[in-house]
Design an enzyme around this catalytic site. Sequence first.
Site, PDB file in Angstrom:
ATOM      1  N   ASP A  43       0.886  -1.308   0.064  1.00  0.00           N
ATOM      2  CA  ASP A  43      -0.120  -0.081   0.118  1.00  0.00           C
ATOM      3  C   ASP A  43       0.936   1.289   0.052  1.00  0.00           C
ATOM      4  OD1 ASP A  43      -0.043   1.074   3.076  1.00  0.00           O
ATOM      5  OD2 ASP A  43       0.066  -1.351   2.860  1.00  0.00           O
ATOM      6  N   ASP A 132      -9.159   3.028   6.868  1.00  0.00           N
ATOM      7  CA  ASP A 132      -7.954   2.619   7.849  1.00  0.00           C
ATOM      8  C   ASP A 132      -8.240   3.352   9.123  1.00  0.00           C
ATOM      9  OD1 ASP A 132      -5.750   3.103   9.126  1.00  0.00           O
ATOM     10  OD2 ASP A 132      -4.398   3.567   7.341  1.00  0.00           O
ATOM     11  N   GLU A 134      -7.239   3.416  13.097  1.00  0.00           N
ATOM     12  CA  GLU A 134      -6.134   3.227  13.781  1.00  0.00           C
ATOM     13  C   GLU A 134      -5.846   4.246  14.867  1.00  0.00           C
ATOM     14  OE1 GLU A 134      -2.158   3.822  11.671  1.00  0.00           O
ATOM     15  OE2 GLU A 134      -3.338   3.337  10.004  1.00  0.00           O
TER      16      GLU A 134
END
Length: 246
Positions: A43, A132, A134
């Site tokens: 990525d 994403d 996190e």
Amino acid sequence: MARDREPLRRARMLAASAAVLALGGTALAEIPVSAASKPKGHDVSSHQKNVDWRKAKNKGARFVYVKATESHTYRNPYYSQQHNGSREVGIVRGAYHFAVPHTSSGKAQAAHFVRNGGGWRSDGWTLPPAVDLEHNPYGGNKCYGLSKSTMVAWIHSFSDEVKRRTGRRPVIYTTTLWWNECTGKSRAFGSNHPLWLARYNSTPGPLPAGWSYWTIWQFDNGSGSLPGDQNLFNGSTDRLKRFARG
């Protein structure tokens, strides 16, 4: 357009890798032996700038996720070169959004994402959109100051809007620690959201609550042979294509 935050995120990722080593883990540069037969991917974000995609493919890249957006304003200025360039050399590719849940609603961030690269089509070359989730890389509470129930509601809102606009539920990128702490071990997403697990070690380890299977495993954070972070797909190359087609 918001300022480019990737150098900050990269510094955080490197710090996390150092923490893994300090705790006795292993930040890996090569594919774990137990998973060597699985399709290799990576990525990238603006940190990698203009990627040499032919070189990446020659080094074994079979799929890639490209950062498209963050929050409700930021867009990756290298997105077109990265997303289109990877496809041109025959790499299956998709787009991901870096969630910043305390700045705006899940629906607003999903709309921004889909408008700026997070779309999907069933062509066998486009991976489903990914989000994403996190630790907060900008200081403050790791869960962005949201309660567990509010975080779960935010993720539902993001997912519902992506599904409404693209026809696919998003892949969820996360760590087991963040998910279990910030969602209160929610089991509401594992049945219909593919898991992209981040764990820099020789095995995937325990999965977040709700999942019994990982679809993508990010096993190294930038020291491998491919640009950006190193990933594996949990299946064959044919299955990767079927996953892209939906």
